[in-house]
Design an enzyme around this catalytic site. Structure first.
Site, PDB file in Angstrom:
ATOM      1  N   ARG A  35      20.065  65.068  36.942  1.00  0.00           N
ATOM      2  CA  ARG A  35      19.500  66.170  35.755  1.00  0.00           C
ATOM      3  C   ARG A  35      20.678  66.036  34.597  1.00  0.00           C
ATOM      4  O   ARG A  35      21.839  65.928  34.691  1.00  0.00           O
ATOM      5  CB  ARG A  35      19.412  67.295  36.199  1.00  0.00           C
ATOM      6  CG  ARG A  35      18.726  68.415  35.358  1.00  0.00           C
ATOM      7  CD  ARG A  35      18.506  69.866  35.817  1.00  0.00           C
ATOM      8  NE  ARG A  35      17.485  69.784  36.498  1.00  0.00           N
ATOM      9  CZ  ARG A  35      17.386  70.244  37.967  1.00  0.00           C
ATOM     10  NH1 ARG A  35      18.333  70.356  38.523  1.00  0.00           N
ATOM     11  NH2 ARG A  35      16.178  70.203  38.340  1.00  0.00           N
ATOM     12  N   HIS A  88      22.208  60.555  45.851  1.00  0.00           N
ATOM     13  CA  HIS A  88      23.568  61.502  45.318  1.00  0.00           C
ATOM     14  C   HIS A  88      24.769  60.835  46.225  1.00  0.00           C
ATOM     15  O   HIS A  88      25.771  61.314  45.744  1.00  0.00           O
ATOM     16  CB  HIS A  88      23.345  62.889  45.785  1.00  0.00           C
ATOM     17  CG  HIS A  88      24.447  63.870  44.911  1.00  0.00           C
ATOM     18  ND1 HIS A  88      25.557  64.411  45.823  1.00  0.00           N
ATOM     19  CD2 HIS A  88      24.618  64.250  43.655  1.00  0.00           C
ATOM     20  CE1 HIS A  88      26.082  65.275  44.768  1.00  0.00           C
ATOM     21  NE2 HIS A  88      25.637  64.628  43.635  1.00  0.00           N
ATOM     22  N   ARG A  95      25.972  59.293  38.303  1.00  0.00           N
ATOM     23  CA  ARG A  95      26.323  59.601  36.853  1.00  0.00           C
ATOM     24  C   ARG A  95      27.490  58.642  36.332  1.00  0.00           C
ATOM     25  O   ARG A  95      28.430  58.562  37.036  1.00  0.00           O
ATOM     26  CB  ARG A  95      26.760  61.125  36.751  1.00  0.00           C
ATOM     27  CG  ARG A  95      25.680  62.247  37.111  1.00  0.00           C
ATOM     28  CD  ARG A  95      26.433  63.627  36.870  1.00  0.00           C
ATOM     29  NE  ARG A  95      25.714  64.580  37.621  1.00  0.00           N
ATOM     30  CZ  ARG A  95      24.463  65.220  36.788  1.00  0.00           C
ATOM     31  NH1 ARG A  95      23.999  64.709  35.661  1.00  0.00           N
ATOM     32  NH2 ARG A  95      23.837  66.167  37.554  1.00  0.00           N
ATOM     33  N   ASN A 136      27.838  76.543  31.232  1.00  0.00           N
ATOM     34  CA  ASN A 136      27.307  76.517  32.545  1.00  0.00           C
ATOM     35  C   ASN A 136      25.892  77.723  32.712  1.00  0.00           C
ATOM     36  O   ASN A 136      24.877  77.505  33.327  1.00  0.00           O
ATOM     37  CB  ASN A 136      28.326  77.381  33.512  1.00  0.00           C
ATOM     38  CG  ASN A 136      29.492  76.344  33.822  1.00  0.00           C
ATOM     39  OD1 ASN A 136      29.447  75.258  33.793  1.00  0.00           O
ATOM     40  ND2 ASN A 136      30.591  77.030  34.252  1.00  0.00           N
ATOM     41  N   HIS A 186      35.908  69.361  43.021  1.00  0.00           N
ATOM     42  CA  HIS A 186      34.843  68.709  43.262  1.00  0.00           C
ATOM     43  C   HIS A 186      34.698  67.839  44.755  1.00  0.00           C
ATOM     44  O   HIS A 186      33.581  67.910  45.051  1.00  0.00           O
ATOM     45  CB  HIS A 186      34.394  67.717  42.264  1.00  0.00           C
ATOM     46  CG  HIS A 186      33.166  67.259  41.935  1.00  0.00           C
ATOM     47  ND1 HIS A 186      32.865  65.983  42.546  1.00  0.00           N
ATOM     48  CD2 HIS A 186      32.020  67.943  41.678  1.00  0.00           C
ATOM     49  CE1 HIS A 186      31.474  65.691  42.395  1.00  0.00           C
ATOM     50  NE2 HIS A 186      30.838  66.855  41.889  1.00  0.00           N
ATOM     51  N   TYR A 220      37.752  66.062  37.289  1.00  0.00           N
ATOM     52  CA  TYR A 220      37.412  66.423  38.450  1.00  0.00           C
ATOM     53  C   TYR A 220      38.352  65.916  39.538  1.00  0.00           C
ATOM     54  O   TYR A 220      38.659  64.818  39.587  1.00  0.00           O
ATOM     55  CB  TYR A 220      35.938  65.798  38.654  1.00  0.00           C
ATOM     56  CG  TYR A 220      34.864  66.315  37.807  1.00  0.00           C
ATOM     57  CD1 TYR A 220      35.003  66.992  36.699  1.00  0.00           C
ATOM     58  CD2 TYR A 220      33.463  66.170  38.128  1.00  0.00           C
ATOM     59  CE1 TYR A 220      33.913  67.481  35.901  1.00  0.00           C
ATOM     60  CE2 TYR A 220      32.383  66.220  37.383  1.00  0.00           C
ATOM     61  CZ  TYR A 220      32.688  67.282  36.368  1.00  0.00           C
ATOM     62  OH  TYR A 220      31.669  67.586  35.516  1.00  0.00           O
ATOM     63  N   ARG A 262      34.237  76.289  45.646  1.00  0.00           N
ATOM     64  CA  ARG A 262      34.446  76.618  44.204  1.00  0.00           C
ATOM     65  C   ARG A 262      33.537  77.433  43.564  1.00  0.00           C
ATOM     66  O   ARG A 262      33.476  78.477  42.852  1.00  0.00           O
ATOM     67  CB  ARG A 262      34.450  75.423  43.608  1.00  0.00           C
ATOM     68  CG  ARG A 262      34.921  75.635  42.165  1.00  0.00           C
ATOM     69  CD  ARG A 262      34.645  74.224  41.186  1.00  0.00           C
ATOM     70  NE  ARG A 262      33.104  74.259  40.736  1.00  0.00           N
ATOM     71  CZ  ARG A 262      32.216  73.223  40.700  1.00  0.00           C
ATOM     72  NH1 ARG A 262      32.788  71.903  41.613  1.00  0.00           N
ATOM     73  NH2 ARG A 262      31.217  72.926  40.477  1.00  0.00           N
TER      74      ARG A 262
END
Length: 798
Positions: free
Chosen positions: A426, A456, A396, A64, A613, A489, A585
């Protein structure tokens, strides 16, 4: 007497129109993020977590932090070079002040990280999971290491001597290097030696050990143990492992696509450039002489404060690779009890998924429930003669993706398959480029997001032709269509045949293909234009209720909250008497409990075995409005991305969301409360209150529901009906969109239109029952009928 100029008059008028920011209930985004990552590190200190799982949290903390330094600190460092720096609208800090604040926090964080790693490794060592260090190798281990180096490593490495004739090389972003000062046989000054640790070799080298134990040494330590033989006549004077973290905050669209250049080739060029961007920090593990370290630091043009030293390995990603090597008799003690995502209790996997979704909406909840119903549905569609098209957005995807293979099968079977592949996700760019090429080769139509706006959203639509009628199944998620992360997730996916949502989704895909970001939708809230107004109108409705003396409540579940306009509206709601409960979160730039500002705001965070998530927006004491979404309340999501919020209209699905969120609000084990000073503290338990871990409770619930569904399977009922939460006797409503703006002369945009203050301050829009006819939709209905007739005649949906 000085007469003010026109410019001075305008500036004075602007100050009158725009009151100064109130920073009493907000905090800096970067410092809030550091507190979140420190919260992740807390899991490594939690002795109720299995020991090896704690080591994984140490690695996650570092990973992270690496991304934070590359993206956030890297971007701020660029801004800090500007003569006139922008000011953060949550803390009133300039970019350079934010970098200073981050760097001031780093030493304490890294000390904490290093200490817990050493503690956990020491305990693992006593249990038989042993990492060998070069200063404590036994004679047998040293012999093994020397032979391994000579046979496998020495032929691969390329030692470099840095001198005036050999300039300092480009150190790749994130790569590991062994650095040392060298003493030459001539009168030359001390030189610098560098060896890149080969990324092509296994970093973990297993060492022979007694039965029931596992011993290993890292590849860099193998080289360190044999360093004296690497530089010929030069003698190493000191030695350390180094790693450069470079700025990765590069804007692919800002780099300019060359004429006639394929966008995939443009992204490949951008990825290569990222490896050579300006260094942000230098990490050093080991001991280097001051002169050696100064040589490296100056070559990288880094200040002293950007050099971090430690005495543990750099890049702890290797710990996930040794999990499978843990001896069997230690696994129960060192690891979480293995869990397998369970079947959704409302879906019979022996029947057509399509038919079941047509009967009732289905809601999947990962990772407690398996992704298989969605994957099976897409696979069914690929071979269903009635399916004429599949359309999907991908952000993703897994490297081994059953979903993408099904899309390829569909294209090869003659279906019209359209994939919007976001190449700018990314650190997943390369994987997405490779899948885009494979999908296109198979015959899929592959398109990319609009310039300046990442797509997204997580949406898939399957269209079927049954006789003279078209039916659509629309699949919407809060997380990626990714088989790997669906096991890690916590996310929702709605599977629906609702015609209104289907019409909106069809229009959404058509707008994407045209580059139109200003679509007018009835049920969906679509960024960059329609999402934030939806949130604002929902908050306005509750404010009006509170001001009228009625009960009012808002619930948000998010990853991050940074959008200043949304923050201010939440504070306004709090002042009006609206109760605001939030589960966030990560970053929260809003501070709850500030007297007179956010007294009615309550913020919690849950960090546990699974990554929280899902995004949920709920309005009303009875939550008559529930939206799930791919979007956080961050300006980048609400204004600079294509995002979707979608309503949950089916009563059973709504009750499930209520139950899930209620369980998370009850958590008093993994939950932390955000205080008015911006720090996280454990949730206090009432006297006699039992510990409640929401993630563990949801695991147990998934198993219990799956067992109940299996027992009910022999019954003749068309669908298994396990115990479900009590369905609310509340009619679902949606937030009606504002009237569509006047037609624009050019539908294709590159930037979202800024939201005006008049629009922001507009009173809450009306909320209506979903069955209510909405004026002004006749024209769209006629258009959709015409599209359907065209599809029947031509077989094409475009």
């Amino acid at each position: 007497m000085h007469m003010p100029s026109k410019i001075e008059k305008k500036q004075a008028a602007a100050k009158l129109r725009k009151p100064p920011r109130d920073f009493s209930y907000t905090q800096n985004r970067e410092l809030s993020w550091l507190r979140f990552d420190n919260r992740v590190l807390d899991e490594a200190f939690d002795e109720s977590v299995p020991l090896f799982e704690r080591l994984k949290f140490v690695s996650i903390f570092e990973s992270n932090l690496d991304e934070f330094l590359m993206v956030r600190v890297g971007g701020l460092s660029d801004l800090a070079e500007l003569k006139k720096q922008p000011v953060d609208n949550k803390s009133n800090m300039t970019a350079s002040e934010q970098v200073d604040a981050v760097m001031a926090e780093m030493p304490e964080l890294l000390t904490r990280w290093e200490s817990i790693f050493k503690s956990i490794e020491g305990k693992l060592d006593t249990l038989g999971v042993h990492r060998a260090r070069i200063d404590s190798l036994t004679p047998e281990e040293r012999t093994f290491v020397t032979r391994y180096f000579q046979a496998y490593v020495s032929p691969v490495i390329s030692p470099l001597v840095i001198d005036p004739r050999h300039p300092f090389p480009n150190l790749r972003n994130g790569a590991l290097y062994l650095a040392c000062g060298l003493d030459g046989v001539t009168d030359e000054e001390s030189l610098l030696g560098l060896i890149e640790i080969p990324a092509s070799m296994n970093r973990v080298v297993e060492i022979p050990s007694p039965t029931g134990t596992y011993s290993y040494i890292l590849l860099e330590d193998v080289i360190l143990a044999c360093l004296d033989s690497c530089f010929g006549s030069y003698k190493p004077l000191d030695r350390a492992l180094i790693r450069v973290t470079r700025n990765a905050d590069i804007d692919p669209d800002g780099e300019g696509v060359e004429e006639e250049e394929d966008y995939r080739q443009h992204m490949k060029r951008i990825l290569k450039k990222r490896l050579r961007l300006q260094p942000v920090v230098l990490a050093v593990s080991g001991s280097l002489e001051k002169a050696t370290l100064k040589t490296i630091r100056k070559a990288l043009e880094l200040p002293r404060r950007s050099v971090f030293t430690c005495d543990i390995p750099l890049n702890l990603g290797y710990v996930f690779g040794i999990e499978g090597k843990i001896p069997e008799h230690l696994r129960n003690e060192l690891l979480f009890t293995p869990f397998k995502p369970q079947p959704n209790p409302t879906i019979d996997m022996t029947r057509s998924i399509r038919e079941q979704v047509l009967q009732h909406d289905k809601l999947l909840f990962y990772p407690y429930e398996a992704m298989n119903p969605f994957l099976d549905l897409v696979h069914e569609a690929a071979y269903d003669p009635e399916c004429i098209s599949l359309r999907i957005t991908l952000y993703r995807v897994a490297k081994q993706s059953r979903l993408c293979e099904s899309l390829i099968d569909a294209a090869e079977n003659g279906k019209e398959v359209t994939v919007l592949m976001e190449l700018r996700a990314r650190f997943d760019e390369q994987n997405n480029i490779e899948w885009a090429e494979r999908l296109e080769e198979a015959g899929c139509t592959v398109i990319y997001g609009s310039e300046g706006f990442k797509c997204h959203s997580k949406i898939c639509q399957l269209t079927y032709r049954e006789g003279m009628a078209l039916t659509r199944l629309t699949l919407l998620g809060t997380g990626n269509f990714n088989e790997k992360t669906a096991k890690l997730y916590s996310d929702f996916m709605l599977m629906t045949a609702h015609p209104g949502i289907g019409e909106d989704a069809n229009l959404f895909f058509r707008n994407l293909s045209l580059g139109n970001l200003r679509g007018d939708y009835r049920f969906l809230g679509v960024a960059p234009v329609g999402l934030k107004p939806l949130i604002m109108r929902g908050l306005d409705r509750e404010i009006q209720r509170a001001l009228a003396g009625e009960p009012a409540r808002v619930f948000f579940k998010l990853n991050s909250l940074t959008d200043r306009e949304v923050i201010d509206k939440i504070a306004e709601a709090s002042c009006a008497g609206v109760r605001v409960d939030m589960i966030i979160r990560g970053i929260s730039c809003l501070k709850p409990g500030v007297p007179g500002k956010t007294e009615n705001v309550h913020v919690r965070s849950i960090v546990g075995r699974f990554l929280e998530h899902a995004r949920v927006y709920a309005f009303g004491v009875d939550s008559d409005m529930i939206y799930l979404s791919s979007a956080d309340m961050m300006t980048r999501n609400t204004e600079h991305r294509v995002e979707i919020a979608f309503p949950v209209l089916d009563p059973t699905c709504r009750a499930l969301v209520h139950e899930y969120m209620g369980m998370q609000l009850r958590d008093n084990v993994k939950a932390r409360s955000l205080t008015s000073d911006g720090t996280w503290v454990p949730v206090e338990r009432a006297e006699g209150e039992k510990p409640f871990n929401s993630q563990e409770a949801l695991l147990e619930r998934a198993y219990r529901n799956a067992e109940a569904a299996a027992e009910a399977k022999p019954a003749p009922a068309p669908e298994p009906q396990p115990a479900t939460p009590e369905v609310q006797k509340v009619q679902a409503t949606v937030i009606e969109p504002e009237p569509a703006p006047a037609p624009q002369p050019e539908p294709q945009v590159t930037k979202p239109a800024p939201e005006t203050s008049a629009r922001r301050k507009k009173p809450a829009g009306k909320t209506e029952a979903i069955e209510r006819h909405r004026p002004g939709r006749v024209r769209m209905g006629l258009g959709l009928i015409g599209l359907g007739l065209k599809t029947l005649i031509t077989g094409k949906t475009k």
